[in-house]
Structures are given as C-alpha cells and as structure tokens.
Motif scaffolding. Structure first.
Motif, PDB file in Angstrom:
ATOM      1  N   ALA A   1      13.098  22.736  50.751  1.00  0.00           N
ATOM      2  CA  ALA A   1      12.139  22.791  49.587  1.00  0.00           C
ATOM      3  C   ALA A   1      10.642  23.482  50.218  1.00  0.00           C
ATOM      4  O   ALA A   1      10.113  24.318  49.448  1.00  0.00           O
ATOM      5  CB  ALA A   1      11.868  21.334  49.066  1.00  0.00           C
ATOM      6  N   ALA A   2      10.464  22.945  51.467  1.00  0.00           N
ATOM      7  CA  ALA A   2       9.251  23.584  51.905  1.00  0.00           C
ATOM      8  C   ALA A   2       9.466  24.874  52.428  1.00  0.00           C
ATOM      9  O   ALA A   2       8.259  25.765  52.256  1.00  0.00           O
ATOM     10  CB  ALA A   2       8.887  22.741  53.389  1.00  0.00           C
TER      11      ALA A   2
ATOM     12  N   TYR B   1      17.220  18.587  53.078  1.00  0.00           N
ATOM     13  CA  TYR B   1      16.774  18.987  51.626  1.00  0.00           C
ATOM     14  C   TYR B   1      15.274  19.131  51.696  1.00  0.00           C
ATOM     15  O   TYR B   1      14.700  20.112  50.972  1.00  0.00           O
ATOM     16  CB  TYR B   1      17.133  17.812  51.018  1.00  0.00           C
ATOM     17  CG  TYR B   1      16.746  17.738  49.540  1.00  0.00           C
ATOM     18  CD1 TYR B   1      17.529  18.506  48.572  1.00  0.00           C
ATOM     19  CD2 TYR B   1      15.730  17.052  49.044  1.00  0.00           C
ATOM     20  CE1 TYR B   1      17.092  18.589  47.227  1.00  0.00           C
ATOM     21  CE2 TYR B   1      15.389  17.015  47.679  1.00  0.00           C
ATOM     22  CZ  TYR B   1      16.027  17.860  46.974  1.00  0.00           C
ATOM     23  OH  TYR B   1      15.683  17.915  45.454  1.00  0.00           O
ATOM     24  N   LYS B   2      14.580  18.370  52.173  1.00  0.00           N
ATOM     25  CA  LYS B   2      13.063  18.448  52.352  1.00  0.00           C
ATOM     26  C   LYS B   2      12.524  19.708  53.118  1.00  0.00           C
ATOM     27  O   LYS B   2      11.677  20.547  52.478  1.00  0.00           O
ATOM     28  CB  LYS B   2      12.272  17.186  52.725  1.00  0.00           C
ATOM     29  CG  LYS B   2      12.376  16.053  51.751  1.00  0.00           C
ATOM     30  CD  LYS B   2      11.483  14.965  51.927  1.00  0.00           C
ATOM     31  CE  LYS B   2      11.778  14.278  53.440  1.00  0.00           C
ATOM     32  NZ  LYS B   2      10.519  13.214  53.329  1.00  0.00           N
TER      33      LYS B   2
ATOM     34  N   LYS C   1      11.362  27.019  50.952  1.00  0.00           N
ATOM     35  CA  LYS C   1      11.413  28.010  49.684  1.00  0.00           C
ATOM     36  C   LYS C   1       9.777  28.007  49.093  1.00  0.00           C
ATOM     37  O   LYS C   1       9.531  29.252  48.727  1.00  0.00           O
ATOM     38  CB  LYS C   1      12.059  27.386  48.632  1.00  0.00           C
ATOM     39  CG  LYS C   1      13.595  27.541  48.752  1.00  0.00           C
ATOM     40  CD  LYS C   1      14.539  26.853  47.924  1.00  0.00           C
ATOM     41  CE  LYS C   1      16.163  26.811  48.222  1.00  0.00           C
ATOM     42  NZ  LYS C   1      16.895  25.942  47.357  1.00  0.00           N
ATOM     43  N   LYS C   2       9.309  27.041  49.370  1.00  0.00           N
ATOM     44  CA  LYS C   2       7.776  27.068  48.642  1.00  0.00           C
ATOM     45  C   LYS C   2       6.976  28.061  49.701  1.00  0.00           C
ATOM     46  O   LYS C   2       6.121  29.008  49.212  1.00  0.00           O
ATOM     47  CB  LYS C   2       7.088  25.830  48.973  1.00  0.00           C
ATOM     48  CG  LYS C   2       5.745  25.755  48.215  1.00  0.00           C
ATOM     49  CD  LYS C   2       5.328  24.280  47.933  1.00  0.00           C
ATOM     50  CE  LYS C   2       3.871  24.254  47.810  1.00  0.00           C
ATOM     51  NZ  LYS C   2       3.088  23.982  48.796  1.00  0.00           N
TER      52      LYS C   2
END
Ligand code: AMP
Ligand code: MG
Length: 345
Positions: free
Chosen positions: A57-58, A53-54, A60-61
């Motif tokens: 997020a990284a 999940y993390k 996508k950023k």
C-alpha cells in the motif's frame, strides 16, 4: 462428538490462517501496473502477509506521488507544469524534481552531452516523423536542436529553474525509472524490509544481504527470452535498449533514443546496454548515455568512472557481439552458444 471434532478442525484452520497472516514471515512478491501500465514488481523477504500488504500500500502510494512529479504526459504533473511555465517565469521545483535535475546535470556532464533530459523537442519531432512517415528536414532538426541543451536551463539556487528559450521541455524518461527504483527501495528499507528487489519492467534494484540473480534480456528475441543471467550482490541492474521502442519510416527503424548532439536517433550498432551500479538513477542515466555514445566511447566512459559494470550488445542477429566488464566474467552465466561472442574490457 462429531460436532466437537468439526468445531476443533475449523478453529485450527482459523488459527493457522491467523498465524500465517500475522506471524509467518517469508518471501513475498507482488506486481502492479503504474506509469501507463508497466509491470512494477516488488519482492520482500522475511515479511508476514500483513506486513507485506501494508508495504505494498505504501509502495503504490509513493509510486503514484512520484508519477505525479515526473510523468510529462500527465498534464497535472509537476513536470508538465514546468514544461508549460518555465520559459515564462522561474519555476520552484519540489525536492524530488530538484534531485533528479542534479542527477541529470551530473550525467549530462559525465557523458559529454550524450545524456540530456532537454532532448524532448527532438523526441517529439522524431515521434511525429514516425506518424507522418517523413524523415524531418535538416531545418526542422536544427530548429529543434536550438531548444535542446541543459546549458539553456538556468537554475537559481537548487530549486528554481528557468528555460532561457521558448519551446524547451524536459523529459526524464531515461532516468526516472531508476530514480523511482531507488526511492521505493529506500521506502521499503525504512519500513523494516531488510532484503528485497524492486523491478520496474526489467529495471531493477536489489537490497540486503546475499546474492541476487537477474536475467539479461536477449535484444533480438521476444521479451522474457534471456541472453543469460548475472549474479550480483545488492545493486541496481538497468538496461537501455534500441530494440523495443522505435519508429519506422520507409522500412527503416529509428531508435527512440536521440543523440542530443546531432539531433538524430542513435544508429551506432550498440543495441543494448545493461549497467550494474549502486544507484538506480545513476545506472539508468548511464545506460542511456552508453547507447548514445556507442561501444568504443561507452567503454572509455565506463573505464573512467570505474564504479559501474556493464554488459553491451553490439551488432545484429545472428552476428552480434557481447562486451562485458572484466569483473563480471565470473558472475555471468550465458545461455548456450553465446560464449564465443564474448569480449572483456
Ligand atoms: P531509457 O529507456 O532509459 O534509455 O530512456 C529512453 C527515453 O529517454 C526515451 O524514450 C526518451 O523519452 C528519453 N531520451 C531519448 N534520448 C535521450 C537522451 N539522449 N538523453 C536523455 N533522455 C533521452
Ligand atoms: Mg535510462
């Protein structure tokens, strides 16, 4: 008693869920749709749901940040600013832009000008022609050509560029996907992912131990129908093709890939080039260069470079031919009926 049983069952389920999220590591996969909607798939092995999940997020950023550098259609992007300003004053590039410029100069040279990101005025000319349904005149082509050529982009040091001609612009469409693949693979490795795949619309890079299987798109069939599959160790597998994106004028199809030396869409019979190499940016630029060079000159270049393997499809259905690097023969499984079309080089 019943209450106690119910309570313990609920507790067990919660504990199991907590275990799965926090501690159970397995193969994880997710797809999102950046860059105007292209499917961007990430696979990571041995990750817990929470870690992944993390990771996502990284990822996508980072993709969003890279898009803000390279997407020339976003007026806010660094590339759009360069295209507006670099003919007026020298432009200080951000480090990723400077790196993609360095890759581009290398491949422009290696491919004798077949790959050239300054091709944008020609790309626009032919895209416009697709809309007006009129083939551009000789005059229009030579006017656009006068604004094309990496030699017309002067560079002071590594990070300042200047367009020596009015109306020039850069388009990294032929290399940015591979570059972003590399960046995201590096990011995942830094986060502790030891094995994974980053796949931007069929342009992929795999990292880590063991074998990875990639599908090779059949250029004459709908998306997802494969010519076959290839099994390789960690590498980038990037395809450039003439078959999906084109403009049609008076019933004739014109490729979205332009030969910067003639100013015209490529039309040499080579419909698809899949390149396997260690870096996505290199493989992406080379795949586009091969489409421009055509089969014979393309194979010459591949032989000279040595470090890349390729699968080339030439001709049109049903009489097409497949050319593959000799070292790929035992790694490629073709779907039925393709074997007699194969040539090795
Ligand atoms: P690819 O799918 O990697 O082959 O990239 C194709 C895209 O690169 C096109 O849609 C254009 O935006 C751009 N392009 C077209 N012709 C060239 C060329 N000769 N060199 C570099 N980029 C090109
Ligand atoms: Mg490319």
């Amino acid at each position: 008693m019943r209450r106690i049983i119910l309570f313990s069952a609920a507790a067990a389920i919660i504990l199991m869920a907590v275990y799965v999220v926090l501690f159970h590591a397995s193969r994880r996969e997710a797809t999102f749709f950046p860059m105007g909607g292209i499917p961007f798939k990430v696979v990571a092995y041995d990750r817990t749901a929470f870690q992944f999940y993390k990771d996502m997020a990284a990822v996508k950023k980072s993709v969003a940040e890279l898009e803000l550098v390279f997407n020339r259609f976003n007026p806010e992007s660094e590339l759009a600013r360069i295209n507006r300003e670099a003919a007026v004053r020298p432009f200080a590039m951000n480090p990723n832009m400077a790196r993609i410029m360095a890759f581009s100069r290398k491949w422009q040279k290696e491919s004798s000008g077949a790959f050239d990101p300054t091709v944008a005025p020609l790309v626009e000319l032919w895209q416009g022609a697709g809309k007006t349904k009129q083939v551009p005149s000789e005059k229009m082509i030579s006017a656009a050509l006068s604004r094309v050529g990496l030699d017309k982009v002067s560079q002071a040091g590594v990070e300042r560029i200047f367009f020596t001609h009015e109306g020039m612009s850069l388009d990294f469409g032929a290399i940015a996907k591979g570059f972003i693949n590399d960046e995201i693979a590096e990011l995942l490795k830094m986060r502790g992912v030891r094995r994974g795949v980053v796949d931007a619309a069929g342009n992929a890079i795999a990292f880590g131990d063991g074998q990875f299987q990639f599908g090779i798109q059949d250029p004459f069939a709908e998306r997802g129908r494969l010519l076959g599959t290839v099994n390789v160790k960690a590498s980038a597998v990037i395809t450039s093709g003439n078959y999906e994106r084109f403009v049609e004028i008076n019933g004739k199809k014109y490729s979205h890939i332009i030969d910067p030396r003639t100013g015209r869409p490529v039309d040499n019979g080579l419909v698809s080039a899949t390149v396997i190499g260690s870096s996505g940016a290199d493989a992406d630029a080379l795949a586009t260069a091969l489409i421009v060079l055509g089969r014979e000159k393309g194979i010459e270049l591949l032989k000279r470079l040595e470090k890349f393997e390729a699968i080339l499809v030439e001709g049109s259905a049903p009489d097409f031919e497949i050319w593959i690097s000799a070292s790929l023969v035992h790694k490629l499984q073709l779907n039925l009926g393709q074997v007699e079309r194969i040539h090795e080089f």
